[in-house]
Design a protein around this motif. Structure first.
Motif, mmCIF file in Angstrom:
data_model
loop_
_atom_site.group_PDB
_atom_site.id
_atom_site.type_symbol
_atom_site.label_atom_id
_atom_site.label_comp_id
_atom_site.label_asym_id
_atom_site.label_seq_id
_atom_site.Cartn_x
_atom_site.Cartn_y
_atom_site.Cartn_z
ATOM 1 N N TRP A 1 2.886 2.698 -1.185
ATOM 2 C CA TRP A 1 2.213 1.724 -2.044
ATOM 3 C C TRP A 1 1.301 0.816 -1.218
ATOM 4 O O TRP A 1 0.184 0.490 -1.649
ATOM 5 C CB TRP A 1 3.234 0.896 -2.800
ATOM 6 N N ALA A 2 1.757 0.397 -0.057
ATOM 7 C CA ALA A 2 0.946 -0.489 0.782
ATOM 8 C C ALA A 2 -0.335 0.205 1.243
ATOM 9 O O ALA A 2 -1.424 -0.374 1.178
ATOM 10 C CB ALA A 2 1.764 -0.948 1.987
ATOM 11 N N LEU A 3 -0.205 1.451 1.715
ATOM 12 C CA LEU A 3 -1.378 2.173 2.197
ATOM 13 C C LEU A 3 -2.358 2.488 1.065
ATOM 14 O O LEU A 3 -3.543 2.694 1.320
ATOM 15 C CB LEU A 3 -0.940 3.477 2.876
ATOM 16 N N GLY A 4 -1.861 2.538 -0.171
ATOM 17 C CA GLY A 4 -2.753 2.758 -1.293
ATOM 18 C C GLY A 4 -3.355 1.480 -1.848
ATOM 19 O O GLY A 4 -4.521 1.450 -2.259
ATOM 20 N N LEU A 5 -2.568 0.407 -1.852
ATOM 21 C CA LEU A 5 -3.040 -0.846 -2.452
ATOM 22 C C LEU A 5 -4.114 -1.537 -1.615
ATOM 23 O O LEU A 5 -5.024 -2.159 -2.172
ATOM 24 C CB LEU A 5 -1.863 -1.795 -2.661
ATOM 25 N N VAL A 6 -4.022 -1.447 -0.302
ATOM 26 C CA VAL A 6 -5.000 -2.141 0.542
ATOM 27 C C VAL A 6 -6.420 -1.617 0.309
ATOM 28 O O VAL A 6 -7.348 -2.406 0.063
ATOM 29 C CB VAL A 6 -4.590 -2.061 2.022
ATOM 30 N N PRO A 7 -6.665 -0.283 0.351
ATOM 31 C CA PRO A 7 -8.037 0.177 0.045
ATOM 32 C C PRO A 7 -8.462 -0.108 -1.392
ATOM 33 O O PRO A 7 -9.632 -0.444 -1.634
ATOM 34 C CB PRO A 7 -7.964 1.689 0.322
ATOM 35 N N VAL A 8 -7.539 0.031 -2.343
ATOM 36 C CA VAL A 8 -7.897 -0.261 -3.735
ATOM 37 C C VAL A 8 -8.263 -1.730 -3.892
ATOM 38 O O VAL A 8 -9.232 -2.081 -4.583
ATOM 39 C CB VAL A 8 -6.739 0.128 -4.669
ATOM 40 N N GLY A 9 -7.491 -2.610 -3.265
ATOM 41 C CA GLY A 9 -7.822 -4.032 -3.319
ATOM 42 C C GLY A 9 -9.163 -4.331 -2.674
ATOM 43 O O GLY A 9 -9.944 -5.147 -3.195
ATOM 44 N N ALA A 10 -9.458 -3.654 -1.552
ATOM 45 C CA ALA A 10 -10.763 -3.840 -0.910
ATOM 46 C C ALA A 10 -11.889 -3.367 -1.825
ATOM 47 O O ALA A 10 -12.969 -3.982 -1.868
ATOM 48 C CB ALA A 10 -10.804 -3.087 0.417
ATOM 49 N N ALA A 11 -11.648 -2.276 -2.575
ATOM 50 C CA ALA A 11 -12.659 -1.803 -3.525
ATOM 51 C C ALA A 11 -12.902 -2.834 -4.627
ATOM 52 O O ALA A 11 -14.053 -3.081 -5.031
ATOM 53 C CB ALA A 11 -12.218 -0.467 -4.129
ATOM 54 N N LEU A 12 -11.834 -3.447 -5.123
ATOM 55 C CA LEU A 12 -11.991 -4.486 -6.147
ATOM 56 C C LEU A 12 -12.733 -5.704 -5.600
ATOM 57 O O LEU A 12 -13.558 -6.313 -6.297
ATOM 58 C CB LEU A 12 -10.615 -4.894 -6.680
ATOM 59 N N MET B 1 -12.550 -10.263 -8.257
ATOM 60 C CA MET B 1 -12.459 -10.496 -6.820
ATOM 61 C C MET B 1 -11.087 -11.050 -6.451
ATOM 62 O O MET B 1 -10.490 -10.662 -5.457
ATOM 63 C CB MET B 1 -13.563 -11.454 -6.367
ATOM 64 N N GLY B 2 -10.605 -11.967 -7.271
ATOM 65 C CA GLY B 2 -9.279 -12.518 -7.024
ATOM 66 C C GLY B 2 -8.195 -11.473 -7.172
ATOM 67 O O GLY B 2 -7.215 -11.461 -6.411
ATOM 68 N N THR B 3 -8.370 -10.571 -8.144
ATOM 69 C CA THR B 3 -7.403 -9.482 -8.312
ATOM 70 C C THR B 3 -7.387 -8.585 -7.091
ATOM 71 O O THR B 3 -6.321 -8.142 -6.640
ATOM 72 C CB THR B 3 -7.753 -8.662 -9.562
ATOM 73 N N GLY B 4 -8.563 -8.289 -6.537
ATOM 74 C CA GLY B 4 -8.621 -7.467 -5.336
ATOM 75 C C GLY B 4 -7.945 -8.132 -4.155
ATOM 76 O O GLY B 4 -7.212 -7.474 -3.400
ATOM 77 N N ALA B 5 -8.180 -9.437 -3.970
ATOM 78 C CA ALA B 5 -7.531 -10.143 -2.868
ATOM 79 C C ALA B 5 -6.016 -10.145 -3.030
ATOM 80 O O ALA B 5 -5.271 -9.955 -2.054
ATOM 81 C CB ALA B 5 -8.059 -11.576 -2.793
ATOM 82 N N ALA B 6 -5.541 -10.329 -4.263
ATOM 83 C CA ALA B 6 -4.098 -10.290 -4.511
ATOM 84 C C ALA B 6 -3.533 -8.901 -4.235
ATOM 85 O O ALA B 6 -2.416 -8.765 -3.716
ATOM 86 C CB ALA B 6 -3.805 -10.715 -5.943
ATOM 87 N N THR B 7 -4.299 -7.868 -4.559
ATOM 88 C CA THR B 7 -3.843 -6.500 -4.301
ATOM 89 C C THR B 7 -3.722 -6.236 -2.811
ATOM 90 O O THR B 7 -2.749 -5.629 -2.342
ATOM 91 C CB THR B 7 -4.813 -5.497 -4.943
ATOM 92 N N VAL B 8 -4.710 -6.686 -2.036
ATOM 93 C CA VAL B 8 -4.647 -6.512 -0.572
ATOM 94 C C VAL B 8 -3.456 -7.264 0.003
ATOM 95 O O VAL B 8 -2.709 -6.741 0.847
ATOM 96 C CB VAL B 8 -5.961 -6.981 0.074
ATOM 97 N N LEU B 9 -3.246 -8.502 -0.432
ATOM 98 C CA LEU B 9 -2.119 -9.294 0.080
ATOM 99 C C LEU B 9 -0.785 -8.660 -0.307
ATOM 100 O O LEU B 9 0.178 -8.705 0.472
ATOM 101 C CB LEU B 9 -2.211 -10.720 -0.460
ATOM 102 N N THR B 10 -0.712 -8.056 -1.490
ATOM 103 C CA THR B 10 0.517 -7.370 -1.885
ATOM 104 C C THR B 10 0.806 -6.198 -0.968
ATOM 105 O O THR B 10 1.956 -5.968 -0.562
ATOM 106 C CB THR B 10 0.407 -6.883 -3.344
ATOM 107 N N GLY B 11 -0.229 -5.430 -0.625
ATOM 108 C CA GLY B 11 -0.037 -4.321 0.302
ATOM 109 C C GLY B 11 0.425 -4.782 1.668
ATOM 110 O O GLY B 11 1.315 -4.173 2.283
ATOM 111 N N ILE B 12 -0.150 -5.882 2.165
ATOM 112 C CA ILE B 12 0.280 -6.414 3.466
ATOM 113 C C ILE B 12 1.716 -6.915 3.382
ATOM 114 O O ILE B 12 2.520 -6.706 4.312
ATOM 115 C CB ILE B 12 -0.682 -7.537 3.906
ATOM 116 N N TRP B 13 2.069 -7.567 2.280
ATOM 117 C CA TRP B 13 3.444 -8.053 2.123
ATOM 118 C C TRP B 13 4.447 -6.903 2.107
ATOM 119 O O TRP B 13 5.540 -7.018 2.657
ATOM 120 C CB TRP B 13 3.545 -8.870 0.845
#
Length: 371
Positions: free
Chosen positions: A167-178, A1-13
């Motif tokens: 990368w951002a448009l791909g990481l946000v959904p992947v992070g949400a999946a995690l 779950m923490g990995t997914g949140a970090a992935t979403v934040l990376t995409g937003i950044w």
């Protein structure tokens, strides 16, 4: 779950920092003018410099998506490999053609190969002196950017934002999946008996499909607004489809699967496993296939069905067909080619018998069993 949140934040950044910086650089590039020798902008490289050169040869690297390089000779005798963003225009450029290397902030942004546009005089700080190998003096670049006779390099400021945006448009959904996967296994998994519950894999499939469709939008469309607009459209469509599929599964209210029985005069052999059977060597399943046909219903280890097998109990009664449960004995049964296995829940007197069969073969088993 923490990995997914970090992935979403990376995409937003990526959207808030690198993409914004790249777009600001593109606007500054469009506003840049020709360098004036001796000025602060010329020393900082924040203006358009022009260096005359001559094309020696065109070199390509790679097989599937070859990278195209222009091997050029400058006026001072030095050579440089300039990588292009594409190769279509380079094919029409012959060795010996006079070139103009236009640079900005220390990188060559485009190459002008139309020597007929050459003029007299120096072209900025880098264009002083005569052209290499007798090439004519080139006209200085203007703030209008590349002309039709120009070849863009891989340092084009107008496309620098595409990679971080993709990368951002791909990481946000992947992070949400995690994140959803973590939430499911932490708090929701106990509410489902299935080994592969739809509450988990349907949202995950939708989010991964969303990442696969939204990320290319950044590479297909120019700017930032257009990719984000299309990403929003794709998000709405995929979300609607996923929601409809989830609602359909939720309204079923039962794990029983309707299977239309099939039966004919042909004997069929297909993979089938008796769940909980460990009578084989080293605790493996004793049988791997089922032979079903007129008057024949038995387990066997021979995929051809030639060897005699173990007949199923004659009083075996089919209760229903369902998905595999986590409480089923043994490990989950999976096919070598991602085949989905259903379970025929049967009863032999007071004993429960569970037979796992591929979804496409279940109608033949149902047709051979007593309803």
């Amino acid at each position: 779950m923490g990995t997914g949140a970090a992935t979403v934040l990376t995409g937003i950044w990526l959207v808030l920092v690198p993409v914004r910086e790249d777009r600001a650089a593109a606007r500054a590039y469009d506003a840049a003018t020709t360098c004036v020798p001796g000025t602060a902008r010329e020393r900082a490289g924040d203006c358009l410099s022009a260096v005359p050169a001559v094309l020696e040869r065109i070199r390509e690297e790679g097989n599937r998506n070859p990278a195209t390089y222009l091997v050029v000779a400058r006026a001072d005798g030095s050579r440089e490999d300039v990588r292009l963003a594409g190769s279509s225009g380079a094919r029409h450029t012959r060795p010996g053609t006079a070139l103009l290397l236009v640079g900005w902030r220390g990188q060559i942004r485009y190459v002008d190969y139309d020597h007929r546009a050459a003029g007299s005089g120096a072209a900025g700080s880098g264009a002083a002196g005569s052209g290499a190998a007798g090439s004519p003096a080139a006209a200085p670049p203007t703030g209008e950017g590349p002309r039709p006779s120009s070849l863009l390099t891989d340092h084009d400021p107008h496309t620098a934002h595409q990679t971080p945006l993709a990368w951002a448009l791909g990481l946000v959904p992947v992070g949400a999946a995690l994140v959803w996967g973590g939430i499911w296994y932490a708090w929701v998994s106990s509410y489902s008996r299935r080994r592969s519950p739809w509450q988990l894999w349907m949202p995950l499939s939708g989010l991964l499909a969303l990442a696969a469709f939204t990320a290319p939008c950044a590479l297909i469309f120019d700017g930032v607004r257009e990719p984000l607009r299309w990403a929003g459209i794709v998000t709405a469509v995929v979300t609607a489809i996923t929601a409809v599929c989830c609602l359909r599964e939720a309204r079923r209210g039962s794990d029983t699967i309707d299977v239309v029985p099939c039966a004919d005069e042909k004997v069929r052999i297909f993979p089938g496993h008796l769940l909980g059977d460990t009578a084989g060597p080293a605790g493996t399943r004793r049988h791997t296939h089922i032979v079903a046909g007129p008057g024949v219903l038995e387990f066997t280890t021979d995929p051809s069905g030639r060897l005699r097998g173990t007949p199923l109990p004659p009083g075996l009664v089919l209760e229903r067909v369902r998905h595999q449960y986590a409480t089923d004995p043994g490990r989950e049964v999976r096919g070598s080619k991602y085949e989905i296995y259903y379970v025929a829940q049967c009863r032999d007197g007071d004993e429960e018998v569970l037979i796992a069969v591929e979804r496409r073969h279940m109608p033949w088993l149902v047709g051979a069993l007593t309803p």
